[in-house]
Design an enzyme around this catalytic site. Sequence first.
Site, PDB file in Angstrom:
ATOM      1  N   CYS A 262       0.803  -2.141  -4.261  1.00 25.27           N
ATOM      2  CA  CYS A 262       0.480  -1.937  -5.137  1.00 25.27           C
ATOM      3  C   CYS A 262       0.307  -1.169  -6.125  1.00 25.27           C
ATOM      4  CB  CYS A 262       1.335  -3.180  -5.974  1.00 25.27           C
ATOM      5  SG  CYS A 262       2.815  -3.805  -5.208  1.00 25.27           S
ATOM      6  N   ILE A 263      -1.243  -1.784  -5.792  1.00 30.59           N
ATOM      7  CA  ILE A 263      -2.836  -1.216  -6.798  1.00 30.59           C
ATOM      8  C   ILE A 263      -3.233  -0.114  -5.513  1.00 30.59           C
ATOM      9  CG2 ILE A 263      -3.813  -1.512  -8.373  1.00 30.59           C
ATOM     10  CD1 ILE A 263      -1.197  -3.306  -8.867  1.00 30.59           C
TER      11      ILE A 263
END
Length: 421
Positions: A262-263
Amino acid sequence: MFGSPIAILGLGYVGLPLAAGLARAGNEVVGFDLDERVIDGLSQGNSHIQDISDAELAESISAGLRFTSTGSDLHGFGAYIICVPTPLAESGYPDLSFIEQAGALIASQMRSGSLVVLESTTYPGTTDELLRPILESGSGLKAGIDFCLSFSPERIDPGNPEFKVTNTPKVVGGYQPCCLEAAASIYTELGIEVVRAKGLREAELSKLLENTYRHINIALVNEMVKFCNPLGIDLHDAIRCAATKPFGFQAFYPGPGVGGHCIPIDPNYLSYRVRSELGYAFRFVELAQEINASMPSYVVTRLQDELNEHSLSLKGSRVLVAGVTYKADVPDERESPAVPIAEILINRGAIVSYLDPYVTNWQIQGSQIARVIQGSLEGGQFDAVVLLQSHTDFDALDFESLAPVVLDTRGSLQGAAIKRL
Ligand SMILES: NC(=O)c1ccc[n+]([C@@H]2O[C@H](COP(=O)([O-])OP(=O)(O)OC[C@H]3O[C@@H](n4cnc5c(N)ncnc54)[C@H](O)[C@@H]3O)[C@@H](O)[C@H]2O)c1
């Protein structure tokens, strides 16, 4: 509820918990994955996803959940939910081939009245501009008229004991209002609070906004930690103080770099879209990327400085890397900053071992790294320990007794000799 049976395409961190939840709620569900090892394991009752225990899997199978890697088994289903990967290609651009492949399969199997939901994280426009044409041309059906098309980003947080699929609100966007309501009915039946987005692109962007927000705020504290050290300021203490403000502040903490999907990956989907469509940079994302990607070499430099204080060189030092997954208490190693840190340590001549209850085999640059078992640890084995991940198992460890240099990149250890990032 809309559409039965339901097919879930892609049985990883996102797809398996959803398939299991839908089956346990009484739906007829078939999980589809291209990886036959995944299908074989699941069919034999072995879950490969930490958030779904074998007992939960058995319960879901008893409730009727089935698995297949044969596309034609999905013929004429009421709903298809796509949970396939969205990685970056070698070029650094979004790799949407998994969505294209899943879309082509669904187009060949769907019927008039089917619902198709994309859950994979991707840039705004993907559902309408990429998936819809694949579905329409492959099936001869029209979205919004003959079938429903929606996007609903998955917000699952693997290993989070509090927030699971069912108690995390779900954003849903539809190609047409009827598409939104069709998808909403599936999630509502699971007891999930549905948040209705204005359209597909708003739903797609909401997920990237969440991930980009974290990425940028982590980069902010990572940049700060680099100057706090020479200024003699304890950033963790400053964050603790700031976090007492009951409004307008959310605490983020410095660390050895960002990992997972996600990041480090997802915000690139957004900057790609801005650059390819509008021709300019999404500067916040690019700066955050640069700062977060610089953390592994900063960690090694800090370790080198601390060894220097003890008249030790990094070359030849025995360094224990503690915690090599990308986040605490999960077995997921994707994009873990432990990898570039170990690479730099090895390239500079350190003798690296690792400690991680979740990783039984760790290879760096094609070589096996020696694994240390927590119960057999004793003082004198290492010149330095670098804590990269605060697994709960480590709570029982006295890090200070293990080596003259202990660098804590998470700010979670206490002790006079512990050095923080
Ligand atoms: N893991 C997370 O924490 C998380 C959280 C939110 C959103 N997401 C997003 O959800 C999506 C899925 O992520 P994940 O972590 O579940 O991935 P994953 O790698 O754990 O699982 C994906 C599965 O899809 C299978 N697959 C690939 N192509 C396929 C196809 N054409 N048809 C059927 N199966 C196929 C793979 O074999 C794999 O088992 C990604 O877009 C990711 O960004 C992930």
